[in-house]
Scaffold this motif. Sequence first.
Motif, PDB file in Angstrom:
ATOM      1  N   ARG A 140       0.834  -1.191   0.000  1.00 51.07           N
ATOM      2  CA  ARG A 140       0.000   0.000   0.000  1.00 51.07           C
ATOM      3  C   ARG A 140       0.879   1.255   0.000  1.00 51.07           C
ATOM      4  O   ARG A 140       1.979   1.269   0.547  1.00 51.07           O
ATOM      5  CB  ARG A 140      -0.908   0.059   1.239  1.00 51.07           C
ATOM      6  CG  ARG A 140      -1.853  -1.108   1.402  1.00 51.07           C
ATOM      7  CD  ARG A 140      -2.951  -1.100   0.357  1.00 51.07           C
ATOM      8  NE  ARG A 140      -3.970  -2.115   0.655  1.00 51.07           N
ATOM      9  CZ  ARG A 140      -3.889  -3.391   0.318  1.00 51.07           C
ATOM     10  NH1 ARG A 140      -2.816  -3.834  -0.341  1.00 51.07           N
ATOM     11  NH2 ARG A 140      -4.862  -4.237   0.615  1.00 51.07           N
TER      12      ARG A 140
ATOM     13  N   GLU B  53       5.859  -1.259  -7.349  1.00 48.46           N
ATOM     14  CA  GLU B  53       5.844  -2.567  -6.699  1.00 48.46           C
ATOM     15  C   GLU B  53       7.007  -2.740  -5.726  1.00 48.46           C
ATOM     16  O   GLU B  53       6.878  -3.472  -4.735  1.00 48.46           O
ATOM     17  CB  GLU B  53       5.884  -3.674  -7.759  1.00 48.46           C
ATOM     18  CG  GLU B  53       4.582  -3.781  -8.536  1.00 48.46           C
ATOM     19  CD  GLU B  53       4.623  -4.901  -9.555  1.00 48.46           C
ATOM     20  OE1 GLU B  53       3.710  -5.751  -9.536  1.00 48.46           O
ATOM     21  OE2 GLU B  53       5.566  -4.941 -10.376  1.00 48.46           O
TER      22      GLU B  53
ATOM     23  N   THR C 211      -9.854   3.163  -1.395  1.00 46.25           N
ATOM     24  CA  THR C 211      -8.613   2.582  -1.911  1.00 46.25           C
ATOM     25  C   THR C 211      -8.717   2.462  -3.431  1.00 46.25           C
ATOM     26  O   THR C 211      -9.740   2.040  -3.963  1.00 46.25           O
ATOM     27  CB  THR C 211      -8.368   1.201  -1.285  1.00 46.25           C
ATOM     28  OG1 THR C 211      -8.260   1.345   0.130  1.00 46.25           O
ATOM     29  CG2 THR C 211      -7.074   0.586  -1.815  1.00 46.25           C
TER      30      THR C 211
ATOM     31  N   PRO D  51      -6.657   1.032  -7.073  1.00 41.54           N
ATOM     32  CA  PRO D  51      -5.549   0.221  -7.602  1.00 41.54           C
ATOM     33  C   PRO D  51      -4.474   1.125  -8.190  1.00 41.54           C
ATOM     34  O   PRO D  51      -4.698   2.311  -8.466  1.00 41.54           O
ATOM     35  CB  PRO D  51      -6.220  -0.621  -8.682  1.00 41.54           C
ATOM     36  CG  PRO D  51      -7.421   0.159  -9.093  1.00 41.54           C
ATOM     37  CD  PRO D  51      -7.885   0.892  -7.866  1.00 41.54           C
ATOM     38  N   LEU D  52      -3.301   0.555  -8.396  1.00 41.49           N
ATOM     39  CA  LEU D  52      -2.152   1.335  -8.854  1.00 41.49           C
ATOM     40  C   LEU D  52      -2.430   2.070 -10.161  1.00 41.49           C
ATOM     41  O   LEU D  52      -1.984   3.211 -10.342  1.00 41.49           O
ATOM     42  CB  LEU D  52      -0.935   0.416  -9.010  1.00 41.49           C
ATOM     43  CG  LEU D  52       0.379   1.080  -9.447  1.00 41.49           C
ATOM     44  CD1 LEU D  52       0.829   2.137  -8.447  1.00 41.49           C
ATOM     45  CD2 LEU D  52       1.469   0.015  -9.616  1.00 41.49           C
ATOM     46  N   ASP D  53      -3.168   1.440 -11.059  1.00 40.19           N
ATOM     47  CA  ASP D  53      -3.378   2.078 -12.356  1.00 40.19           C
ATOM     48  C   ASP D  53      -4.406   3.211 -12.309  1.00 40.19           C
ATOM     49  O   ASP D  53      -4.681   3.848 -13.328  1.00 40.19           O
ATOM     50  CB  ASP D  53      -3.763   1.046 -13.424  1.00 40.19           C
ATOM     51  CG  ASP D  53      -5.087   0.334 -13.131  1.00 40.19           C
ATOM     52  OD1 ASP D  53      -5.734   0.653 -12.107  1.00 40.19           O
ATOM     53  OD2 ASP D  53      -5.469  -0.538 -13.936  1.00 40.19           O
ATOM     54  N   GLN D  54      -4.953   3.504 -11.114  1.00 38.17           N
ATOM     55  CA  GLN D  54      -5.910   4.599 -10.983  1.00 38.17           C
ATOM     56  C   GLN D  54      -5.380   5.736 -10.106  1.00 38.17           C
ATOM     57  O   GLN D  54      -6.157   6.487  -9.495  1.00 38.17           O
ATOM     58  CB  GLN D  54      -7.238   4.077 -10.445  1.00 38.17           C
ATOM     59  CG  GLN D  54      -7.983   3.186 -11.419  1.00 38.17           C
ATOM     60  CD  GLN D  54      -9.340   2.749 -10.899  1.00 38.17           C
ATOM     61  OE1 GLN D  54      -9.914   3.354 -10.004  1.00 38.17           O
ATOM     62  NE2 GLN D  54      -9.864   1.673 -11.466  1.00 38.17           N
TER      63      GLN D  54
ATOM     64  N   ASP E 170      -3.592   0.681  -3.541  1.00 43.90           N
ATOM     65  CA  ASP E 170      -3.280  -0.744  -3.423  1.00 43.90           C
ATOM     66  C   ASP E 170      -2.290  -1.091  -4.540  1.00 43.90           C
ATOM     67  O   ASP E 170      -2.685  -1.255  -5.689  1.00 43.90           O
ATOM     68  CB  ASP E 170      -4.559  -1.581  -3.534  1.00 43.90           C
ATOM     69  CG  ASP E 170      -4.302  -3.066  -3.331  1.00 43.90           C
ATOM     70  OD1 ASP E 170      -3.130  -3.494  -3.381  1.00 43.90           O
ATOM     71  OD2 ASP E 170      -5.287  -3.811  -3.138  1.00 43.90           O
TER      72      ASP E 170
ATOM     73  N   THR F 213      -0.700  -3.713  -5.077  1.00 43.63           N
ATOM     74  CA  THR F 213      -0.759  -5.099  -5.566  1.00 43.63           C
ATOM     75  C   THR F 213      -1.815  -5.292  -6.656  1.00 43.63           C
ATOM     76  O   THR F 213      -1.870  -6.346  -7.262  1.00 43.63           O
ATOM     77  CB  THR F 213      -1.077  -6.057  -4.404  1.00 43.63           C
ATOM     78  OG1 THR F 213      -2.414  -5.860  -3.951  1.00 43.63           O
ATOM     79  CG2 THR F 213      -0.108  -5.853  -3.255  1.00 43.63           C
ATOM     80  N   ARG F 214      -2.652  -4.295  -6.887  1.00 45.56           N
ATOM     81  CA  ARG F 214      -3.751  -4.414  -7.863  1.00 45.56           C
ATOM     82  C   ARG F 214      -3.435  -3.596  -9.120  1.00 45.56           C
ATOM     83  O   ARG F 214      -2.787  -2.574  -9.067  1.00 45.56           O
ATOM     84  CB  ARG F 214      -5.064  -3.907  -7.266  1.00 45.56           C
ATOM     85  CG  ARG F 214      -5.593  -4.789  -6.152  1.00 45.56           C
ATOM     86  CD  ARG F 214      -6.711  -4.109  -5.386  1.00 45.56           C
ATOM     87  NE  ARG F 214      -7.780  -3.640  -6.278  1.00 45.56           N
ATOM     88  CZ  ARG F 214      -8.655  -2.692  -5.934  1.00 45.56           C
ATOM     89  NH1 ARG F 214      -8.570  -2.107  -4.747  1.00 45.56           N
ATOM     90  NH2 ARG F 214      -9.598  -2.311  -6.777  1.00 45.56           N
TER      91      ARG F 214
END
Length: 307
Positions: free
Chosen positions: A36, A103, A279, A281-284, A304, A306-307
Amino acid sequence: MRAMTYDRYGDTDVLHLQDLPTPKVGPGQILVRATRASVNPVDWKVMAGGLDAMMNAHFPVVPGWDVAGVVEQVGPDTPEFAAGDRVASYARKMVVSGGTFAEYVMLPAEFATMIPDDVTDDVAAALPLTGLTAKRSIEALDLAAGDTVLIHAASGGVGYLACQLARRQGATVIGTASQASADKLRDIGVIPVTYGDGLTDRVREAAPDGVDAVADFVGGVLETTLAVLKDGGRHVSVADPAVTEHGGRWIWVRPDAAGLAELLRLVDAGELTLDIDRTFPLDQVAEAFRVSQAGEAKGKLVIDVTR
């Protein structure tokens, strides 16, 4: 590794997800497999070039200064940590470059601290910058039991934590916020005062003899601060360097593993709480920045990784 990056200053349109080499790990460093990270307004302000006069940027930049995760690898002579340790960090470095929306994050070991077993990664990632800023600000005010302190933007990420830390010092806390946040502040023992026109008069009603200290977490409130502050009172701001011209202190938080460990201990003990809004995801990350910029968040925004 996947990382959110930008290769020039700008708005959210400069952000893009790309693959970058995993950072190398030197002596006294640790490699953290991030789970995170969290968004702070400074992230998108830096992306817009707001700190260019102060800090060099090495493009492509990975934004983000808060992280929680698991130690993947330790460098030579780093006995404090071992692979598998859960850690959190305020990971600001001397240059704008290898941030936490990735990551893997390389950190000086002295920046990181262990996460208590019962504290979630979401909370551990949301705490570092806001918590350490609040802690440093309240410590700078040198509060004593019985003092009255005014906290501007008391329901925000930093202000909400600062209110709780000031209450722990035995201070009476007056907090400025919107009317919608009044009950949130009352729940932690704070006297809410609605910001906007007439703020100075409303603070004077709450503290007719003035306040002993002021913490400004929003900017643009120096006139009110000086109007309600007692002679010899202390005041700090994280948003307005002009306070230094009036006897105040401009606060810049530093990476502080010991300070973060103390904050995490308080969270673990149920003596300090923070709000998490949602929360992403990384691509957002771009959408998370937009929510932050628009002032729509009702708590911390977590990424997050990991997403």
